[in-house]
Motif scaffolding. Structure first.
Motif, short mmCIF file in Angstrom:
data_model
loop_
_atom_site.label_atom_id
_atom_site.label_comp_id
_atom_site.label_asym_id
_atom_site.label_seq_id
_atom_site.Cartn_x
_atom_site.Cartn_y
_atom_site.Cartn_z
N ALA A 214 43.62 -8.84 -45.03
CA ALA A 214 43.24 -8.71 -43.62
C ALA A 214 44.06 -7.61 -42.95
CB ALA A 214 43.41 -10.04 -42.89
N ASP A 215 45.33 -7.48 -43.30
CA ASP A 215 46.14 -6.36 -42.79
C ASP A 215 45.54 -5.03 -43.21
OD1 ASP A 215 48.13 -7.72 -41.37
OD2 ASP A 215 49.35 -8.03 -43.15
N CYS A 216 45.15 -4.95 -44.48
CA CYS A 216 44.56 -3.72 -45.00
C CYS A 216 43.25 -3.40 -44.29
CB CYS A 216 44.33 -3.87 -46.51
SG CYS A 216 43.70 -2.38 -47.32
N LEU A 217 42.42 -4.42 -44.06
CA LEU A 217 41.15 -4.20 -43.37
C LEU A 217 41.36 -3.77 -41.93
CD1 LEU A 217 39.14 -7.21 -44.84
CD2 LEU A 217 38.80 -4.78 -45.36
N ALA A 218 42.43 -4.26 -41.31
CA ALA A 218 42.78 -3.78 -39.97
C ALA A 218 43.11 -2.29 -40.02
CB ALA A 218 43.96 -4.57 -39.40
N GLY A 219 43.78 -1.88 -41.08
CA GLY A 219 44.07 -0.45 -41.27
C GLY A 219 42.80 0.36 -41.50
N ASN A 224 38.92 4.43 -39.37
CA ASN A 224 37.56 4.83 -39.02
C ASN A 224 37.36 4.94 -37.51
OD1 ASN A 224 35.68 4.91 -41.59
ND2 ASN A 224 37.17 3.27 -41.90
N ALA A 225 38.06 4.11 -36.75
CA ALA A 225 38.01 4.24 -35.29
C ALA A 225 38.63 5.57 -34.85
CB ALA A 225 38.73 3.07 -34.63
N GLN A 226 39.69 5.97 -35.54
CA GLN A 226 40.33 7.24 -35.23
C GLN A 226 39.40 8.42 -35.52
OE1 GLN A 226 42.83 7.97 -33.59
NE2 GLN A 226 43.80 9.86 -34.27
N LYS A 227 38.64 8.32 -36.61
CA LYS A 227 37.67 9.38 -36.92
C LYS A 227 36.58 9.47 -35.85
CE LYS A 227 38.10 9.09 -41.98
NZ LYS A 227 37.40 8.71 -43.22
N ARG A 228 36.21 8.30 -35.32
CA ARG A 228 35.12 8.24 -34.34
C ARG A 228 35.51 8.85 -33.00
NH1 ARG A 228 31.12 4.52 -34.06
NH2 ARG A 228 31.86 3.84 -32.01
N ASN A 229 36.70 8.50 -32.52
CA ASN A 229 37.00 8.89 -31.14
C ASN A 229 38.45 9.31 -30.89
OD1 ASN A 229 38.42 6.44 -31.16
ND2 ASN A 229 36.67 5.31 -30.35
N SER A 270 57.53 -8.67 -44.71
CA SER A 270 57.38 -7.54 -43.81
C SER A 270 56.98 -6.28 -44.56
CB SER A 270 58.68 -7.30 -43.04
OG SER A 270 58.97 -8.38 -42.18
N ALA A 271 57.65 -6.03 -45.70
CA ALA A 271 57.35 -4.83 -46.48
C ALA A 271 55.92 -4.85 -47.00
CB ALA A 271 58.33 -4.71 -47.65
N GLN A 272 55.45 -6.01 -47.45
CA GLN A 272 54.08 -6.11 -47.96
C GLN A 272 53.06 -5.88 -46.84
OE1 GLN A 272 54.55 -10.10 -49.63
NE2 GLN A 272 54.04 -9.30 -51.66
N ARG A 273 53.32 -6.43 -45.67
CA ARG A 273 52.37 -6.29 -44.58
C ARG A 273 52.26 -4.83 -44.15
NH1 ARG A 273 51.72 -11.38 -40.70
NH2 ARG A 273 49.70 -10.33 -40.64
N VAL A 274 53.39 -4.16 -44.07
CA VAL A 274 53.38 -2.73 -43.73
C VAL A 274 52.67 -1.93 -44.82
CG1 VAL A 274 54.84 -0.70 -43.40
CG2 VAL A 274 55.44 -2.85 -42.29
N GLN A 275 52.95 -2.25 -46.08
CA GLN A 275 52.34 -1.53 -47.20
C GLN A 275 50.81 -1.59 -47.13
OE1 GLN A 275 53.18 -3.25 -51.06
NE2 GLN A 275 51.42 -2.23 -51.99
N TRP A 276 50.27 -2.78 -46.90
CA TRP A 276 48.82 -2.92 -46.93
C TRP A 276 48.16 -2.41 -45.66
CZ3 TRP A 276 46.01 -3.24 -51.04
CH2 TRP A 276 46.58 -3.73 -52.22
N LEU A 277 48.83 -2.50 -44.53
CA LEU A 277 48.30 -1.87 -43.33
C LEU A 277 48.20 -0.36 -43.54
CD1 LEU A 277 47.48 -1.89 -40.32
CD2 LEU A 277 49.92 -1.85 -39.75
N ASN A 278 49.22 0.23 -44.13
CA ASN A 278 49.22 1.66 -44.41
C ASN A 278 48.16 2.03 -45.45
OD1 ASN A 278 51.19 3.18 -42.86
ND2 ASN A 278 52.75 1.91 -43.83
N THR A 279 47.97 1.16 -46.45
CA THR A 279 46.96 1.42 -47.48
C THR A 279 45.57 1.53 -46.86
OG1 THR A 279 48.22 0.32 -49.24
CG2 THR A 279 45.84 0.49 -49.55
N PHE A 281 44.85 2.18 -43.70
CA PHE A 281 44.79 3.29 -42.76
C PHE A 281 44.66 4.62 -43.49
CE2 PHE A 281 46.76 6.36 -39.77
CZ PHE A 281 45.87 6.19 -38.70
N LYS A 282 45.36 4.78 -44.60
CA LYS A 282 45.31 6.05 -45.33
C LYS A 282 43.98 6.25 -46.05
CE LYS A 282 50.31 6.43 -46.02
NZ LYS A 282 51.43 6.38 -47.00
N SER A 283 43.39 5.14 -46.52
CA SER A 283 42.15 5.26 -47.30
C SER A 283 40.90 5.18 -46.43
CB SER A 283 42.09 4.16 -48.35
OG SER A 283 41.88 2.88 -47.73
N GLY A 284 40.90 4.30 -45.44
CA GLY A 284 39.71 4.08 -44.65
C GLY A 284 38.59 3.42 -45.42
N GLU A 285 38.91 2.85 -46.58
CA GLU A 285 37.90 2.30 -47.48
C GLU A 285 38.15 0.82 -47.76
OE1 GLU A 285 35.27 3.86 -48.82
OE2 GLU A 285 35.70 5.82 -47.92
#
Length: 294
Positions: A214-219, A224-229, A270-279, A281-285
């Motif tokens: 879910a953290d990753c999906l938030a990323g 994709n929101a950043q790409k849009r606007n 904490s490290a895992q949550r940051v890792q997957w949020l970044n994953t 955000f960087k991929s958008g996939e």
């Protein structure tokens, strides 16, 4: 994050200040702080109580007694709130609707069904049981609604060291991530696997994987929101990262009881949550968010 210029979703059910929804079905832990809820989670596992975590930075508890049902409050007609916080939440929800409606069919072959977001104050009912502010935001798959007492945002800022509009948007989008998991059929499979788990540690590990996804999906949403606007301003994403760090199991447990118990983690460190949020955000996939494969 210039949310004032965003479309507002009409899929917000505003129960704030309505007495018919209050004191609804034993929102276990009402009035307790987030740290206390985490400690109770550890105790719950030790006593054989199922802390059925539906998300946020805290846990939602239900008795392990089978067959008990909680009466669900009647739905209030959805619409767009008129106050500043309600407008903000509706804007974040709308941005999630627009992004996921666009990318989920193309990336995962599934149409996006818009969930309702329930704003409440103090306590309320859900199809998953009673809810209280101390539990933090959560997603209930039984009625496909996100439940949010916005006092959690104040706690994030004052008690957890996280805060800012995009950090709050991350929290909401994490819960929408659980809805995406539900639409993909992942959430029910994990819940079934937890019921078959041979140990509490195994069930907890599955919970961690679903939370990190879910953290990753938030990323993914943010990318994709950043790409849009181009909604992100300098420092916005860093605020979300700070929030992810603040609500890691290791940090919450250490602050509550002086030490962390990894086998009792339900959201990830904490490290895992940051890792997957970044994953995400960087991929958008969406396909980058397979936390069960690593």
């Amino acid at each position: 994050m210039e949310w004032e210029n965003f479309r507002r979703s009409e899929n917000v059910e505003d129960r704030r200040g309505d007495s018919q929804y209050a004191d609804a079905g034993g929102g276990g832990g009402r009035g307790l702080g987030i740290g206390a809820i985490v400690v109770l989670g550890v105790i719950g596992w030790a006593l054989g109580i199922d802390p059925r975590l539906l998300i946020g930075g805290a846990e939602m508890f239900h008795s392990a007694t089978k067959g008990s049902q909680t009466q669900q409050a009647p739905s209030r007609p959805a619409g767009t709130p008129t106050d500043q916080m309600g407008q903000f939440v509706a804007a974040v929800l709308a941005e999630n609707e627009d992004v996921w409606t666009d990318i989920l069919p193309s990336q995962a072959g599934v149409n996006y069904v818009k969930p309702k977001l329930v704003l409440y104050s103090g306590s309320t009912r859900s199809a998953c049981g009673g809810a209280s502010a101390a539990m933090g935001p959560f997603y209930c798959p039984n009625d496909q609604k996100v439940y949010l007492d916005t006092s959690f945002f104040r706690d994030m800022k004052e008690k957890l060291g996280g805060g800012g509009d995009f950090a709050y948007a991350y929290v909401i989008s994490h819960e929408i991530g659980h809805h995406v998991q539900n639409l993909l059929g992942i959430l029910p499979k994990v819940q079934a696997a937890q019921a078959r788990a041979s140990s509490k540690a195994e069930a907890n590990a599955l919970s961690v994987r679903i939370e990190l996804m879910a953290d990753c999906l938030a990323g993914v949403w943010a990318a994709n929101a950043q790409k849009r606007n181009q909604m992100l301003q300098p420092g916005d994403f860093e605020k979300a990262v700070n929030t992810a760090q603040a609500i890691g199991d290791d940090r919450l447990q250490s602050e509550a009881q002086g030490y962390a118990v990894p086998d009792s983690f339900t959201h990830g460190s904490s490290a895992q949550r940051v890792q997957w949020l970044n994953t995400g955000f960087k991929s958008g996939e969406v396909n980058a968010c397979n936390t069960f494969a690593r």
